[in-house]
Design a protein around this motif. Structure first.
Motif, PDB file in Angstrom:
ATOM      1  N   ALA A  39      -6.115 -50.497  57.790  1.00  0.00           N
ATOM      2  CA  ALA A  39      -5.616 -51.645  57.037  1.00  0.00           C
ATOM      3  C   ALA A  39      -5.378 -52.842  57.960  1.00  0.00           C
ATOM      4  O   ALA A  39      -5.700 -53.988  57.616  1.00  0.00           O
ATOM      5  N   ARG A  40      -4.849 -52.600  59.127  1.00  0.00           N
ATOM      6  CA  ARG A  40      -4.644 -53.690  60.077  1.00  0.00           C
ATOM      7  C   ARG A  40      -5.978 -54.275  60.534  1.00  0.00           C
ATOM      8  O   ARG A  40      -6.127 -55.496  60.672  1.00  0.00           O
ATOM      9  N   ALA A  41      -6.932 -53.395  60.764  1.00  0.00           N
ATOM     10  CA  ALA A  41      -8.251 -53.871  61.182  1.00  0.00           C
ATOM     11  C   ALA A  41      -8.898 -54.706  60.083  1.00  0.00           C
ATOM     12  O   ALA A  41      -9.522 -55.741  60.350  1.00  0.00           O
ATOM     13  N   LYS A  42      -8.746 -54.298  58.824  1.00  0.00           N
ATOM     14  CA  LYS A  42      -9.312 -55.055  57.723  1.00  0.00           C
ATOM     15  C   LYS A  42      -8.650 -56.422  57.602  1.00  0.00           C
ATOM     16  O   LYS A  42      -9.322 -57.440  57.360  1.00  0.00           O
ATOM     17  N   ALA A  43      -7.331 -56.454  57.767  1.00  0.00           N
ATOM     18  CA  ALA A  43      -6.621 -57.732  57.706  1.00  0.00           C
ATOM     19  C   ALA A  43      -7.134 -58.692  58.778  1.00  0.00           C
ATOM     20  O   ALA A  43      -7.326 -59.890  58.519  1.00  0.00           O
ATOM     21  N   ARG A  44      -7.386 -58.177  59.960  1.00  0.00           N
ATOM     22  CA  ARG A  44      -7.921 -59.027  61.033  1.00  0.00           C
ATOM     23  C   ARG A  44      -9.319 -59.537  60.681  1.00  0.00           C
ATOM     24  O   ARG A  44      -9.643 -60.708  60.905  1.00  0.00           O
ATOM     25  N   ARG A  45     -10.144 -58.656  60.099  1.00  0.00           N
ATOM     26  CA  ARG A  45     -11.494 -59.078  59.715  1.00  0.00           C
ATOM     27  C   ARG A  45     -11.448 -60.174  58.656  1.00  0.00           C
ATOM     28  O   ARG A  45     -12.310 -61.057  58.608  1.00  0.00           O
ATOM     29  N   GLU A  46     -10.416 -60.118  57.798  1.00  0.00           N
ATOM     30  CA  GLU A  46     -10.305 -61.105  56.729  1.00  0.00           C
ATOM     31  C   GLU A  46      -9.521 -62.348  57.161  1.00  0.00           C
ATOM     32  O   GLU A  46      -9.223 -63.214  56.338  1.00  0.00           O
ATOM     33  N   GLY A  47      -9.183 -62.409  58.449  1.00  0.00           N
ATOM     34  CA  GLY A  47      -8.549 -63.611  58.994  1.00  0.00           C
ATOM     35  C   GLY A  47      -7.041 -63.636  58.926  1.00  0.00           C
ATOM     36  O   GLY A  47      -6.430 -64.691  59.118  1.00  0.00           O
ATOM     37  N   PHE A  48      -6.436 -62.490  58.663  1.00  0.00           N
ATOM     38  CA  PHE A  48      -4.965 -62.424  58.632  1.00  0.00           C
ATOM     39  C   PHE A  48      -4.461 -61.880  59.965  1.00  0.00           C
ATOM     40  O   PHE A  48      -4.774 -60.749  60.338  1.00  0.00           O
ATOM     41  N   LYS A  88      -4.114 -42.827  61.082  1.00  0.00           N
ATOM     42  CA  LYS A  88      -5.573 -42.835  61.280  1.00  0.00           C
ATOM     43  C   LYS A  88      -6.330 -43.242  60.012  1.00  0.00           C
ATOM     44  O   LYS A  88      -7.320 -43.974  60.082  1.00  0.00           O
ATOM     45  N   SER A  89      -5.857 -42.763  58.856  1.00  0.00           N
ATOM     46  CA  SER A  89      -6.603 -43.004  57.621  1.00  0.00           C
ATOM     47  C   SER A  89      -6.202 -44.288  56.905  1.00  0.00           C
ATOM     48  O   SER A  89      -6.998 -44.834  56.133  1.00  0.00           O
ATOM     49  N   CYS A  90      -4.979 -44.777  57.150  1.00  0.00           N
ATOM     50  CA  CYS A  90      -4.477 -45.904  56.355  1.00  0.00           C
ATOM     51  C   CYS A  90      -4.018 -47.090  57.188  1.00  0.00           C
ATOM     52  O   CYS A  90      -4.538 -48.202  57.042  1.00  0.00           O
ATOM     53  N   TYR A  91      -3.036 -46.881  58.068  1.00  0.00           N
ATOM     54  CA  TYR A  91      -2.385 -48.008  58.726  1.00  0.00           C
ATOM     55  C   TYR A  91      -3.320 -48.762  59.671  1.00  0.00           C
ATOM     56  O   TYR A  91      -3.492 -49.989  59.529  1.00  0.00           O
ATOM     57  N   TRP A  92      -3.950 -48.060  60.600  1.00  0.00           N
ATOM     58  CA  TRP A  92      -4.831 -48.768  61.538  1.00  0.00           C
ATOM     59  C   TRP A  92      -6.046 -49.363  60.827  1.00  0.00           C
ATOM     60  O   TRP A  92      -6.430 -50.513  61.115  1.00  0.00           O
ATOM     61  N   PRO A 127       3.903 -49.346  59.061  1.00  0.00           N
ATOM     62  CA  PRO A 127       3.070 -48.690  58.042  1.00  0.00           C
ATOM     63  C   PRO A 127       3.511 -48.925  56.612  1.00  0.00           C
ATOM     64  O   PRO A 127       2.671 -48.898  55.698  1.00  0.00           O
ATOM     65  N   GLY A 128       4.811 -49.151  56.373  1.00  0.00           N
ATOM     66  CA  GLY A 128       5.278 -49.340  55.006  1.00  0.00           C
ATOM     67  C   GLY A 128       5.434 -50.792  54.616  1.00  0.00           C
ATOM     68  O   GLY A 128       6.124 -51.099  53.632  1.00  0.00           O
ATOM     69  N   HIS A 129       4.809 -51.727  55.324  1.00  0.00           N
ATOM     70  CA  HIS A 129       4.980 -53.148  55.017  1.00  0.00           C
ATOM     71  C   HIS A 129       4.394 -53.481  53.638  1.00  0.00           C
ATOM     72  O   HIS A 129       3.304 -53.008  53.275  1.00  0.00           O
TER      73      HIS A 129
END
Length: 408
Positions: free
Chosen positions: A67-76, A61-65, A91-93
């Motif tokens: 982080a994935r959402a931020k990557a999508r916003r930044e075009g990754f 809840k605090s880190c993995y999801w 989660p450990g990528h």
């Protein structure tokens, strides 16, 4: 047997000792098979529980999801070359751990634990509320939360997850990693982990892999040549038939594997018991002795075939990709049973029959050689007798002529 020693002729003793030695060496040289089914079953039953499960849920809840959402916003996006394919993201990528602005909370955008945890009092993430925490507690960044502090990784989630794996995984860390690495199908997957333990943790807790994805078996009944509705219908009927008989066939093959090692000493005992009377009636001819020796040696070698069958049974599903619920999986599962049954029952019978024939043929050759030598010796003896008789006749004639001359 029953505390008593069985006395056998020296030739039989030598045969038993040598064949046992050859068998042991052959078995030792077999590759150590990994029972894929047992490993997959054990891993699939390993679950995160208790406080560790709560920690992982909080980390998601605090880190993995986020982080994935931020990557999508930044075009990754998964598979774009920066992020790997979806199946390799976890989660450990390394992308989330090593890329600035994600798990390190470099931008101050909330990538940290919102619940205080023990062991993180020296975290770089200094919050105002940290002053009121008990000694030893802190709000680590996501990176610290996952890896632990640089000088004390013991409290990191990664280390805790590794310790939560089954004890045999930790004891066989290197060999288990080789098993995990054998499934890597790309460089992208290899780069999904910081180290070996990361790969193990993902395999155990984050990535139950279905071995049916690796289907390497050719179905010559359907994959080769023209196919039509009749082909598929007959194959379906055959598969249904196998499924209906799967339980009795599996039980039967299991009983064969249990029975075969128990039968071997009894068969050997019968042959050893029959050896002396058989040799007496056979006049200890070479061909009979060679046949008995070959059969006894072949029986001593049966465990090698059983070990070979065990390896086939352990690995055939892995080799063909035949998980029970995979494509045509029931056919491949029963193939494993049939092949194992062959190596435990029919394989030893064929091997002993072949070795018995070899012994008989070798004995016949030895007998033939013995007959040739005997014939040659007899002919030589007859020749010597004839020469001797001729010499006596000539000597008699000379003596007779000499006597006549003396009379005159």
């Amino acid at each position: 047997m029953e505390g008593e020693k069985i006395k056998v002729p020296p030739l039989i003793y030598a045969t038993l000792a040598l064949s046992q030695a050859f068998k042991n060496e052959a078995v030792d040289r077999l590759p150590c098979s990994t029972d894929i089914n047992l490993i997959e079953s054990e891993i699939s039953q390993t679950k995160i529980s208790g406080y560790l499960r709560d920690h992982i849920n909080e980390f998601y809840k605090s880190c993995y999801w986020p982080a994935r959402a931020k990557a999508r916003r930044e075009g990754f996006y998964p598979g774009d070359g920066v992020l790997p394919e979806e199946i390799h993201i976890w989660p450990g990528h390394p992308f989330f751990i090593e890329t600035q602005g994600y798990y390190d909370n470099a931008d101050g955008n909330g990538f940290y634990a919102h619940t205080a945890y023990y062991g993180f009092s020296n975290t770089k993430n200094k919050l105002a509320e940290s002053k009121n925490l008990p000694a030893g507690f802190g709000y680590p960044t996501c990176k610290e939360w996952w890896l632990g502090l640089s000088n004390d990784p013991e409290y990191g989630l990664r280390q805790k997850l590794y310790k939560a794996t089954p004890s045999w995984v930790r004891e066989e860390e290197d060999s288990f990693y080789e098993y995990v690495a054998s499934w890597f199908d790309s460089k992208e997957e290899e780069k999904s982990y910081l180290d070996h333990r990361d790969a193990i943790v993902k395999k155990v807790f984050f990535s139950p892999k279905d071995i049916s994805e690796y289907n390497a078996a050719n179905d010559f009944g359907l994959d080769k040549g023209d196919t039509n509705l009749v082909d598929y219908t007959t194959r379906m009927i055959g598969t249904v038939g196998l499924a209906l008989n799967a339980i009795p066939n599996t039980v039967g093959n299991s009983m064969i594997q249990l029975m075969a090692p128990m039968v071997k000493p009894l068969v050997l005992l019968v042959i050893l018991t029959a050896y002396v009377p058989a040799m007496l009636f056979g006049a200890f001819k070479v061909k009979h002795v060679a046949t008995f020796i070959s059969v006894i040696a072949s029986i001593m070698f049966w465990p090698f075939l059983w070990e070979l069958g065990r390896i086939v049974d352990d690995t055939i599903l892995d080799a063909t990709g035949g998980a029970i619920f995979g494509s045509m999986g029931i056919n491949q599962a029963m193939l494993s049973q049939y092949l194992a049954g062959f190596f435990f029952l029919y394989g030893p019978m064929l091997f002993t029959a072949a070795m018995g024939w070899v012994g008989m043929a070798g004995g016949e050759m030895a007998s033939a050689k013995q007959r040739v030598n005997s014939s040659a010796g007899s002919s030589g003896q007859q020749g010597a007798t004839s020469v001797k008789s001729g010499g006596k006749w000539a000597a008699g004639k000379v003596k007779q002529v000499a006597s006549k001359g003396a009379t005159k």
